[in-house]
Design an enzyme around this catalytic site. Structure first.
Site, short mmCIF file in Angstrom:
data_model
loop_
_atom_site.label_atom_id
_atom_site.label_comp_id
_atom_site.label_asym_id
_atom_site.label_seq_id
_atom_site.Cartn_x
_atom_site.Cartn_y
_atom_site.Cartn_z
N LYS A 117 2.28 -1.05 -11.39
CA LYS A 117 3.34 -0.42 -10.58
C LYS A 117 4.25 0.44 -11.42
O LYS A 117 4.79 1.43 -10.94
CB LYS A 117 4.14 -1.47 -9.81
CG LYS A 117 3.36 -2.05 -8.64
CD LYS A 117 4.28 -2.58 -7.57
CE LYS A 117 3.48 -3.01 -6.34
NZ LYS A 117 4.30 -3.64 -5.33
N LYS A 199 -8.52 -1.74 -5.18
CA LYS A 199 -8.13 -2.67 -4.12
C LYS A 199 -7.67 -1.87 -2.89
O LYS A 199 -7.03 -0.83 -3.03
CB LYS A 199 -6.97 -3.50 -4.67
CG LYS A 199 -6.54 -4.66 -3.83
CD LYS A 199 -5.30 -5.30 -4.42
CE LYS A 199 -4.07 -4.50 -4.06
NZ LYS A 199 -2.79 -5.19 -4.33
N LYS A 202 -1.88 -0.55 1.02
CA LYS A 202 -1.21 0.11 2.14
C LYS A 202 -0.81 1.54 1.81
O LYS A 202 -0.57 2.34 2.70
CB LYS A 202 -0.01 -0.72 2.62
CG LYS A 202 0.78 -1.41 1.55
CD LYS A 202 1.66 -2.52 2.15
CE LYS A 202 2.05 -3.53 1.09
NZ LYS A 202 2.48 -4.82 1.56
P1 TYM Z 1 1.68 -8.07 -0.91
O1 TYM Z 1 2.74 -7.75 0.07
O2 TYM Z 1 1.25 -7.00 -1.84
O3 TYM Z 1 0.38 -8.59 -0.18
C1 TYM Z 1 0.44 -9.59 0.79
C2 TYM Z 1 -0.72 -10.56 0.70
O4 TYM Z 1 -1.94 -9.88 0.97
C3 TYM Z 1 -2.84 -10.03 -0.09
N1 TYM Z 1 -3.58 -8.76 -0.24
C4 TYM Z 1 -4.91 -8.67 -0.29
N2 TYM Z 1 -5.87 -9.60 -0.21
C5 TYM Z 1 -7.14 -9.18 -0.28
N3 TYM Z 1 -7.50 -7.87 -0.43
C6 TYM Z 1 -6.57 -6.91 -0.51
N4 TYM Z 1 -6.93 -5.64 -0.64
C7 TYM Z 1 -5.20 -7.30 -0.43
N5 TYM Z 1 -4.02 -6.61 -0.46
C8 TYM Z 1 -3.04 -7.53 -0.33
C9 TYM Z 1 -1.98 -10.34 -1.31
O5 TYM Z 1 -2.69 -11.01 -2.30
C10 TYM Z 1 -0.89 -11.17 -0.69
O6 TYM Z 1 -1.30 -12.51 -0.54
N6 TYM Z 1 4.31 -10.68 -4.27
C11 TYM Z 1 3.63 -10.74 -2.99
C12 TYM Z 1 4.55 -11.15 -1.87
C13 TYM Z 1 5.31 -12.40 -2.13
C14 TYM Z 1 4.79 -13.72 -2.07
C15 TYM Z 1 5.89 -14.56 -2.35
C16 TYM Z 1 3.54 -14.25 -1.82
C17 TYM Z 1 6.62 -12.48 -2.41
N7 TYM Z 1 6.97 -13.79 -2.54
C18 TYM Z 1 5.73 -15.97 -2.41
C19 TYM Z 1 3.39 -15.64 -1.88
C20 TYM Z 1 4.47 -16.47 -2.16
C21 TYM Z 1 3.06 -9.37 -2.67
O7 TYM Z 1 3.52 -8.36 -3.16
O8 TYM Z 1 2.09 -9.36 -1.72
#
Ligand code: TYM
Length: 333
Positions: A117, A199, A202
């Site tokens: 990032k 990957k 969004k």
């Molecule tokens: P974020 O918002 O980037 O993504 C949300 C969740 O979706 C999963 N994910 C994917 N899984 C499979 N293939 C993909 N292409 C893909 N893109 C996203 C991510 O692994 C995630 O589970 N830091 C986290 C958010 C967060 C969080 C937490 C998660 C903040 N606090 C506490 C768990 C517990 C994040 O940026 O996810």
């Protein structure tokens, strides 16, 4: 019943930094729905994480509520689960600060997501982007979560969270439950349709399917999905990343095993395979889109869900936070 064993607890969250994608559905939400009966679950809309990169305020506000509608439309029951918006529970920031004092600069420097990032946002590498995994650790530890269902890209952050918890427990005696990541066998890393080496994310509208995409949009995206110059529909991640990704999506959408999928398309070309994957995704997402459109028309209901969620979350969060404040030596109020 008083002596009934406490159900194990789950915490997870998604950033409202963009529309929800098929990746976040398959990597995370699908499992949240599957686990909601067996566990005590807390699902968050992590808007404080989203501002680690610049957001449009009106969009962020709209998406935070839309994301709640989509959580419910995916099958999360607001009666069974606590669902809330992170910034409504100030204990996250408070514990985040404390845990930051028990996290090493070197540990945060090693986070792969920070490295990626900070390259993407080279003109705006904020302290928040750097300390983001500490806030994520606070999210999880506040609720004494046992399990954190996430996609593969979040595993490193959950491991750091365990390290921080273990360190704190070592200094002050047992305070935090050590959480385990829960990563699905199928769909842990859904790849971009346009570039299967990356990957699905969004911020890449062409390579990404959004939960709210209409059927014709979904079909168009799958039609243009990158495959290879062979014709065989077979799982081979190294040599056929595009086809392997489509097969994974097909299995995660239909519940079929990889063997069943390969058998189904044996001897058929991509001209049959790609539309079949698109159809499976269209049918998976149709009810989700329709239900979330219906819910979005009822703002009062959505407000009542996230307000009640925040109240219940605060109650639990406070229990952990006061214990932590006492242990580190803050004077009683
Ligand atoms: P974020 O918002 O980037 O993504 C949300 C969740 O979706 C999963 N994910 C994917 N899984 C499979 N293939 C993909 N292409 C893909 N893109 C996203 C991510 O692994 C995630 O589970 N830091 C986290 C958010 C967060 C969080 C937490 C998660 C903040 N606090 C506490 C768990 C517990 C994040 O940026 O996810």
């Amino acid at each position: 019943m008083e002596n009934e064993a406490r159900k194990k607890r789950i915490f997870s969250g998604i950033q409202p930094s963009g529309e929800l994608t098929l990746g976040s559905y398959m990597g995370a939400i699908k499992n949240w729905v599957a686990l909601q009966d067996e566990y005590d679950c807390i699902y968050c809309i992590v808007d404080m994480h989203a501002i680690t990169v610049r957001q449009d305020p009106a969009q962020l506000r709209r998406r935070s509520v839309a994301q709640l509608a989509q959580y419910i439309a995916c099958g999360l029951d607001p009666q069974k689960n606590i669902m809330f918006i992170q910034s409504h529970v100030p204990q996250h920031a408070e514990l985040g600060w404390i845990l930051g004092c028990y996290t090493q600069f070197g540990e945060l420097s090693r986070m792969t997501q920070f490295k990626q990032k900070s390259q993407q946002h080279a003109d705006n590498i904020t302290a928040g982007l750097f300390t983001y995994p500490v806030l994520m650790a606070a999210d999880i530890l506040l609720y004494q979560a046992d399990l954190v269902p996430v996609g593969a890209d979040q595993k490193q952050h959950v491991e750091l969270c365990r390290d921080i918890a273990q360190r704190f427990n070592g200094v002050y005696s047992d305070t935090f439950t050590l959480p385990e990541p829960f990563i699905p066998k199928m769909g842990a890393r859904v790849m971009s349709l346009g570039n299967p080496d990356n990957k699905m994310s969004k911020s890449d509208p062409d390579g990404c399917v959004y939960l709210m995409d209409k059927p014709e949009e979904i079909r168009r995206k799958f039609k243009r999905a990158v495959t290879d110059s062979e014709t065989a529909v077979r799982f081979d991640k190294e040599n056929k990343p595009g086809v392997s990704n489509l097969l994974t999506i097909y299995c995660a959408a239909t519940g079929k095993t990889m063997e069943e999928a390969e058998e189904e398309f044996a001897g058929q070309g991509y001209g049959v395979f790609k539309p079949a994957v698109a159809d499976a995704v269209v049918e998976l997402l149709r009810p989700i889109r329709e239900e979330s459109e219906r819910l979005m028309a009822d703002k009062a209901y959505l407000e009542s869900v996230y307000r009640e969620g925040a109240q219940r979350a605060q109650y639990l969060a406070n229990k952990t936070l006061s214990k932590v404040q006492r242990k580190v030596g803050f004077a009683a109020r």
